[in-house]
Write a protein that holds these residues in place. Structure first.
Motif, mmCIF file in Angstrom:
data_model
loop_
_atom_site.group_PDB
_atom_site.id
_atom_site.type_symbol
_atom_site.label_atom_id
_atom_site.label_comp_id
_atom_site.label_asym_id
_atom_site.label_seq_id
_atom_site.Cartn_x
_atom_site.Cartn_y
_atom_site.Cartn_z
ATOM 1 N N LEU A 58 -9.594 1.013 2.619
ATOM 2 C CA LEU A 58 -9.318 1.722 1.372
ATOM 3 C C LEU A 58 -10.520 1.714 0.436
ATOM 4 O O LEU A 58 -10.723 2.669 -0.335
ATOM 5 C CB LEU A 58 -8.093 1.128 0.685
ATOM 6 C CG LEU A 58 -6.756 1.439 1.366
ATOM 7 C CD1 LEU A 58 -5.594 0.822 0.607
ATOM 8 C CD2 LEU A 58 -6.536 2.935 1.497
ATOM 9 N N ASN A 62 -11.926 5.057 -1.040
ATOM 10 C CA ASN A 62 -12.082 5.227 -2.479
ATOM 11 C C ASN A 62 -13.516 5.572 -2.855
ATOM 12 O O ASN A 62 -13.767 6.437 -3.698
ATOM 13 C CB ASN A 62 -11.626 3.960 -3.198
ATOM 14 C CG ASN A 62 -11.151 4.216 -4.612
ATOM 15 O OD1 ASN A 62 -10.371 5.125 -4.860
ATOM 16 N ND2 ASN A 62 -11.640 3.431 -5.555
ATOM 17 N N THR A 68 -6.289 9.418 2.296
ATOM 18 C CA THR A 68 -5.850 8.405 3.255
ATOM 19 C C THR A 68 -4.330 8.317 3.242
ATOM 20 O O THR A 68 -3.721 8.095 2.191
ATOM 21 C CB THR A 68 -6.459 7.030 2.917
ATOM 22 O OG1 THR A 68 -7.887 7.137 2.929
ATOM 23 C CG2 THR A 68 -6.019 5.978 3.913
ATOM 24 N N PRO A 173 -5.148 1.160 -3.890
ATOM 25 C CA PRO A 173 -6.104 2.162 -3.407
ATOM 26 C C PRO A 173 -7.569 1.771 -3.551
ATOM 27 O O PRO A 173 -8.408 2.237 -2.786
ATOM 28 C CB PRO A 173 -5.774 3.391 -4.268
ATOM 29 C CG PRO A 173 -4.325 3.237 -4.581
ATOM 30 C CD PRO A 173 -4.120 1.767 -4.770
ATOM 31 N N ASP A 452 -4.208 4.896 -8.763
ATOM 32 C CA ASP A 452 -5.045 5.640 -7.813
ATOM 33 C C ASP A 452 -5.795 6.761 -8.539
ATOM 34 O O ASP A 452 -5.519 7.933 -8.336
ATOM 35 C CB ASP A 452 -4.129 6.209 -6.715
ATOM 36 C CG ASP A 452 -4.891 6.867 -5.570
ATOM 37 O OD1 ASP A 452 -6.116 6.688 -5.482
ATOM 38 O OD2 ASP A 452 -4.235 7.580 -4.770
ATOM 39 N N LEU A 457 -4.810 8.052 -2.021
ATOM 40 C CA LEU A 457 -3.734 7.480 -1.212
ATOM 41 C C LEU A 457 -2.538 8.423 -1.162
ATOM 42 O O LEU A 457 -1.868 8.690 -2.171
ATOM 43 C CB LEU A 457 -3.314 6.118 -1.778
ATOM 44 C CG LEU A 457 -2.418 5.278 -0.861
ATOM 45 C CD1 LEU A 457 -3.074 5.027 0.489
ATOM 46 C CD2 LEU A 457 -2.073 3.949 -1.521
#
Length: 467
Positions: A58, A62, A68, A173, A452, A457
């Motif tokens: 992640l 990011n 994702t 995230p 997020d 995410l």
């Protein structure tokens, strides 16, 4: 979109070359769930082994702003696990351990890829009970159950997934790992992050461990199948049973087509259905004292006998009970084998069920589609399978969505909402304006941005396209 070679290299360094896949066959396999015939392959499938590897994945996502999608058992019916913007498909299948069954505190700690039925059986061996039992419990995973706040047949007495989640380990995230709560039955310490995660459909974090509450196992149950000559009377009987002071452990509704198609689909089930029967209620009561259960069953009989019913079938043996439950749990598969279909997941206060069922049939007639209805009538949760049958492709694409919108408008007018246990995901998101004002939706979206901010995410889920 396509992923740069350096990103694939970074992901490979995290999970190992045996757990990263870019071939189209694997990507297609992880690009669908049980939602109609949608397929959205991710660019790459990664299979981390633990929370730390998920955190590292992640962080890469990011940093590079790569969509994702958490992918579980792919048994969902709302498209929650579909990689609609490609990117990284993050499978949690390697996190599949029952870590600890705490018999003293009646708790269990599990990883997300534990099959729900496997968990139920493992705790049952110790005299304990995990009540949540979706129809797909033999294949769905605990992580997905938590993400969608799954229910099941016994939710009417015991509640849904949220009622059993005490604490969660979650990867955010940005790659941070947190525990959301405490392993206690009471907790009034700050905002309830645990319950915020339950039902968030993989949009706020990736669940990597869960601490779940357990109950003592009941030792006895009584199961009966009640045939009704009028489907709306079967729905009326649901509320009447509760008003008589009985709380069944399960109370399931199946209309005639659901029964007929399932018996045709699975000829190992032997249930005789007279021609004039329109619907059935499958009713279970459970507890530790057989004499009390028989009194409750007799009281249920006095209620249902006020309606036009055929001969009630009492399951006398475990084999008969298993056959009746197999009948109920096979309905969705039977419908799917019969025709292309769309499944909606309506829920209303249980007294409104007759009006909901009548309205659904009227809307179907208006737009030219057949529906097969069944579900967890005890808590007002009616699954509506809309059948394509001989509808033209054009009418299927243009008329059915209009009918679905009217079904949801009816549901909300009856003080219900869009989903009882399947979630919103991809396929229901553009109906959210029926249940919520713009203020509601903007509040929810602002929560999403806090968790997020880069929207990496599970993007494209829950929130309407135009928001």
């Amino acid at each position: 979109m396509s992923l740069q070679p350096e990103i694939i290299q970074k992901l490979t360094a995290i999970v190992g070359e045996n757990y990263i896949f870019t071939d189209i066959e694997t990507r297609n396999h992880y690009g669908h769930d049980e939602t109609e015939d949608y397929v959205f392959p991710p660019n790459v499938v990664v299979k981390p082994a633990n929370a730390q590897e998920i955190a590292a994945v992640l962080k890469v996502a990011n940093d590079y702003k790569i969509p994702t999608t958490p992918i579980g058992a792919r048994t969902g019916l709302s498209g929650g696990a579909l990689s609609i913007y490609e990117g990284i498909g993050l499978s949690t299948e390697r996190l599949n351990r029952i870590i600890d069954i705490d018999e003293l505190n009646l708790q269990v700690t599990v990883e997300p890829a534990v099959i729900t039925q496997a968990l139920r059986e493992a705790v049952a061996e110790k005299g304990l009970f995990y009540p949540v039992d979706p129809s797909s419990m033999g294949s769905c995973w605990i992580g997905g159950n938590i993400a969608e706040n799954s229910g099941g047949a016994r939710a009417v007495k015991y509640g849904v997934t949220k009622d059993y989640v005490l604490n969660l380990e979650v990867v955010l995230p940005n790659g941070d790992i947190i525990w959301t709560g405490a392993n206690t039955l009471k907790n009034s310490t700050g905002y309830n992050l645990t319950q915020l995660m339950v039902g968030s459909e993989g949009t706020l974090g990736v669940i990597t461990k869960a601490v779940l509450k357990l109950l003592p196992q009941n030792s006895h149950n009584v199961l009966m199948l009640v045939p009704f000559y009028k489907a709306h009377e079967a729905c009326e009987a649901v509320s009447a049973i509760f008003r008589a002071g009985i709380v069944p452990s399960a109370l399931e509704f199946m209309e005639r087509d659901a029964i007929d198609w399932t018996l045709k689909y699975n000829n190992n089930i032997n249930v005789n259905v007279n021609d004039n029967v329109q619907a059935h209620l499958l009713i279970e009561v459970d507890g530790n004292y057989p004499e009390i259960l028989m009194l409750e069953a007799e009281k249920i009989m006095t209620v249902v006998e006020q309606f036009e019913i055929d001969e009630v079938l009492f399951a006398d043996t475990e084999d008969q009970k298993n056959a009746l439950w197999k009948l109920r749990r096979s309905v969705a598969e039977a419908v799917k084998s019969n025709s292309v279909y769309k499944e909606e997941d309506t829920v209303v206060p249980r007294y409104m069920l007759p009006e909901l069922l009548t309205g659904i049939k009227s809307i179907g007639a208006k737009y030219g589609f057949q529906s097969v209805c069944y579900g967890h009538a005890g808590d007002g949760n009616l699954h509506v399978n809309i059948i394509k049958g001989d509808m033209t492709d054009d009418n299927w694409k243009t008329q059915v969505p209009l009918g679905i919108r009217e079904i949801f408008e009816l549901t909300v007018s009856l003080k219900g909402t869009l989903s009882g246990e399947h979630g919103i995901g991809y396929v229901q998101k553009n109906f959210m304006d029926i249940a919520f004002t713009r203020t509601h939706l903007e509040l929810m979206e602002s929560i999403k941005r806090v968790f997020d901010p880069n929207n990496v995410l599970n993007p494209g889920k829950i929130f309407p396209d135009e928001l």
